[in-house]
Scaffold this active site. Structure first.
Site, PDB file in Angstrom:
ATOM      1  NE  ARG A  41     -11.038  -1.157   3.630  1.00 40.30           N
ATOM      2  CZ  ARG A  41     -11.617  -1.373   4.803  1.00 40.30           C
ATOM      3  NH1 ARG A  41     -12.763  -2.021   4.879  1.00 40.30           N
ATOM      4  NH2 ARG A  41     -11.065  -0.939   5.911  1.00 40.30           N
TER       5      ARG A  41
ATOM      6  CE  LYS B 266      -3.353   2.578   2.871  1.00 34.57           C
ATOM      7  NZ  LYS B 266      -4.221   2.575   4.079  1.00 34.57           N
TER       8      LYS B 266
ATOM      9  CE  LYS C  35      -6.705   8.653   8.012  1.00 33.31           C
ATOM     10  NZ  LYS C  35      -7.366   7.602   8.787  1.00 33.31           N
TER      11      LYS C  35
ATOM     12  CG  ASP D 299      -9.999   7.502   6.620  1.00 34.60           C
ATOM     13  OD1 ASP D 299      -8.915   7.467   6.004  1.00 34.60           O
ATOM     14  OD2 ASP D 299     -10.086   7.665   7.860  1.00 34.60           O
TER      15      ASP D 299
ATOM     16  CD  GLU E  39      -6.793   5.269   2.439  1.00 36.95           C
ATOM     17  OE1 GLU E  39      -7.779   5.399   3.198  1.00 36.95           O
ATOM     18  OE2 GLU E  39      -5.659   4.959   2.870  1.00 36.95           O
TER      19      GLU E  39
ATOM     20  CG  ASP F  59      -5.625   7.931   4.557  1.00 38.92           C
ATOM     21  OD1 ASP F  59      -6.531   8.573   3.969  1.00 38.92           O
ATOM     22  OD2 ASP F  59      -5.842   6.920   5.259  1.00 38.92           O
TER      23      ASP F  59
ATOM     24  CG  ASP G 160      -2.052   5.150   4.897  1.00 38.89           C
ATOM     25  OD1 ASP G 160      -1.923   4.062   5.481  1.00 38.89           O
ATOM     26  OD2 ASP G 160      -3.139   5.542   4.410  1.00 38.89           O
TER      27      ASP G 160
HETATM   28  N1  BES Z   1      -4.377   4.377   6.895  1.00 40.17           N
HETATM   29  C1  BES Z   1      -5.547   4.189   7.659  1.00 40.17           C
HETATM   30  C2  BES Z   1      -5.353   3.170   8.778  1.00 40.17           C
HETATM   31  C3  BES Z   1      -4.556   3.637   9.961  1.00 40.17           C
HETATM   32  C4  BES Z   1      -5.073   4.525  10.861  1.00 40.17           C
HETATM   33  C5  BES Z   1      -3.326   3.079  10.208  1.00 40.17           C
HETATM   34  C6  BES Z   1      -4.332   4.908  11.965  1.00 40.17           C
HETATM   35  C7  BES Z   1      -2.586   3.437  11.311  1.00 40.17           C
HETATM   36  C8  BES Z   1      -3.105   4.344  12.197  1.00 40.17           C
HETATM   37  C9  BES Z   1      -6.653   3.651   6.761  1.00 40.17           C
HETATM   38  O1  BES Z   1      -6.669   4.151   5.482  1.00 40.17           O
HETATM   39  C10 BES Z   1      -7.940   4.064   7.389  1.00 40.17           C
HETATM   40  O2  BES Z   1      -8.198   5.229   7.466  1.00 40.17           O
HETATM   41  N2  BES Z   1      -8.709   3.086   7.842  1.00 40.17           N
HETATM   42  C11 BES Z   1      -9.934   3.352   8.495  1.00 40.17           C
HETATM   43  C12 BES Z   1     -10.932   2.345   8.010  1.00 40.17           C
HETATM   44  C13 BES Z   1     -12.340   2.642   8.414  1.00 40.17           C
HETATM   45  C14 BES Z   1     -12.840   3.879   7.701  1.00 40.17           C
HETATM   46  C15 BES Z   1     -13.196   1.450   8.074  1.00 40.17           C
HETATM   47  C16 BES Z   1      -9.721   3.219   9.999  1.00 40.17           C
HETATM   48  O3  BES Z   1      -8.966   2.341  10.414  1.00 40.17           O
HETATM   49  O4  BES Z   1     -10.280   4.005  10.727  1.00 40.17           O
HETATM   50 ZN    ZN Z   2      -4.912   4.757   4.708  1.00 42.19          ZN
HETATM   51 MN    MN Z   3      -7.736   5.961   5.331  1.00 40.62          MN
END
Ligand code: BES
Ligand code: ZN
Ligand code: MN
Length: 488
Positions: free
Chosen positions: A346, A260, A272, A342, A344, A265, A283
């Site tokens: 996947r 990834k 966020k 968010d 994104e 992000d 990210d």
């Molecule tokens: N890059 C983030 C995941 C992340 C967040 C990694 C904080 C490390 C620390 C990912 O893109 C994301 O935002 N995931 C969301 C998914 C949710 C919207 C289903 C998350 O984990 O909140």
């Molecule tokens: Zn992300």
């Molecule tokens: Mn995200």
């Protein structure tokens, strides 16, 4: 810092600083015994007045009349020494050495016999911990390293049985360092274009390597709708970076690595919150992991074919950005309802996984800072593995133990799949609160039918905190896995 192996006796070392281990309860020390009566007497006095006992983590400096500093590191009781303790104590003592005036160090810590750690693992731990401890981020500082206070060279004492493992560990350390650099670099510099040019340099520098970079126009023609949807809000256009290393017969199926590469992000329209958003520069650590793994595999000249796929994309809110409610057609043809922009990672991974299958890989591993939920589940200690392929988790677990870069399994049971079903498309891109890491894995699993595949969520391991920055994990585990595969 240059790291070389040595089979020199302590007495012959010319290094500014010599680092040796000492177990609690030991009355003698094999290295001290070689070092002349002055050093011997000083150390004996420390032991007898209990200034130094060899307790884990304790250090004692002794000054050799020839000007050398002899640092004795306490390793605790011999039968209690764990891999973690050896790693952490080595890290601590090398970090201190890196801040001292020593410029050359001879390190004998991997020679400490312990029944819990075999000789090969010991040399890997000591090499990786030393390289990790010496690393300093200075790429974007105007004030550069003070040369007097930096380690230039480390001689690591190895015995004959450790030579091969040392070579492996050195390559791992080079990969870790590349991954840390990429991870730590700021998002205004480390954008999709930068990742593409970084990878291009790797390919140009090394034999048996090829690179192909797809731009957004090419990906549009191909129909990578999910990946492009994420990138459409950014002025930094997406790139698909494909590195290839040919280390085996042409007809041998490649191992495919997918990383990834969200260079920043923001969350997109599902923005966020402000605090700590800067950490989303990390990210792209999945991309950094596979690039670091690639660098190490090439350096070792492993007899495998390897392909690494990096979707490099920035996720921004914008008038052109994708939005919640959008239904997107992925490269596979499957449709996705976006419920949260968010989620994104996947979206870019699914198209990349589909693309990687065109190259008929023997196995596909994807690495991604995919879910915050993964940090909740496993903290910063282990990367999460999800797979339906028999034996694959065991292989990754073994590699993680060998390199002290551990992983843990989460289930990908079919029962979780219904959380991403929707009325309006083949699937939705979020699965709700329960098991957020697993439902992200379930989403990806829908794009890997019939493949030998594992998904590794590195949200907790790729970096720990702002001060220490990127860890370079799980490059060591990945490289160990590739080494093990190459020996099958
Ligand atoms: N890059 C983030 C995941 C992340 C967040 C990694 C904080 C490390 C620390 C990912 O893109 C994301 O935002 N995931 C969301 C998914 C949710 C919207 C289903 C998350 O984990 O909140
Ligand atoms: Zn992300
Ligand atoms: Mn995200």
């Amino acid at each position: 810092m240059k790291i070389k192996s040595t089979q020199q006796a302590v007495i012959d070392s010319q290094a500014d600083q010599i680092i040796i281990g000492h177990f609690k309860g030991q009355t003698e020390n094999q290295w001290i015994d070689q070092l002349g009566s002055d050093v011997k007497d000083q150390f004996a006095a420390r032991l007898s007045n209990k200034d130094f006992t060899g307790q884990a983590g304790q250090t004692q400096n002794i000054y050799n009349p020839n000007g050398q500093v002899i640092t004795v590191l306490g390793l605790g009781k011999a039968d209690k020494l764990t891999a973690t303790a050896l790693y952490e104590n080595t890290h601590q003592v090398i970090q201190a050495a890196a801040k001292s005036r020593s410029q050359t160090v001879a390190n004998y810590l991997a020679m400490c016999d312990s029944k819990n750690i075999d000789a090969e693992q010991a040399i890997k731990l000591v090499t990786l911990a030393s390289a990790h401890a010496e690393y300093r981020y200075e790429d974007t500082k105007s004030y550069k390293k003070d040369n007097k206070h930096s380690l230039k060279e480390m001689e690591l004492a190895v015995d004959d049985t450790q030579k091969e493992a040392f070579k492996h560990a050195k390559a791992m350390a080079a990969g870790v360092s590349a991954a840390r650099h990429l991870g730590n670099y700021p998002p205004n510099v480390c954008n999709p274009k930068y990742i593409a040019s970084y990878a291009t340099k790797i390919a140009e520098k090394n034999r048996n390597c090829e690179i192909n970079v797809l731009n957004h126009k090419q990906m549009k023609k191909m129909g990578m709708g999910a990946l492009l949807a994420v990138g459409q809000g950014s002025a930094n256009k997406p790139k698909m970076v494909v590195l290839k290393y040919n280390g085996a017969d042409k007809d041998q199926a490649p191992i495919a690595l997918v990383g990834k590469g969200i260079t920043f992000d923001t969350g997109g329209i599902s923005l966020k919150p402000g605090p700590n958003m800067d950490e989303m520069k990390y990210d792209m650590c999945g991309a950094a992991t596979v690039i670091g793994g690639f660098v190490a595999a090439v350096e070792l000249g492993l007899p495998i074919n390897l392909m690494t796929f990096v979707p490099a994309v920035e996720n921004m809110p914008d008038g052109k950005a994708y939005r919640p409610g959008d239904v997107i057609t992925s490269y596979s043809g499957k449709t996705i309802e976006v419920l949260n922009t968010d989620a994104e990672g996947r979206m870019i991974l699914c198209d990349t996984l589909t693309y990687s299958q065109e190259f008929k890989p023997s196995v596909v591993l994807d690495f991604a800072t995919l879910t915050g939920a993964c940090v909740v589940a496993l903290g910063h200690q282990a990367s999460a593995v999800m797979t339906k392929t028999d034996g694959l988790f065991d292989d990754l677990k073994t590699a993680g133990l060998q390199s002290h870069d551990r992983v843990w399994e989460l289930p990908l049971w079919d029962e979780y799949q219904k959380q991403i079903d929707t009325t309006f498309a083949d699937m939705q891109n979020i699965g709700g609160f329960p098991a957020g890491t697993i439902t992200a894995g379930c989403f990806l699993s829908r794009f890997t039918d019939g493949q030998k595949w594992a998904h590794i969520d590195i949200a907790g391991t790729a970096w720990n905190n702002k001060k220490d920055g990127a860890t370079g994990r799980p490059v060591a585990m990945l490289v160990q896995y590739l080494i093990n595969e190459s020996q099958k």
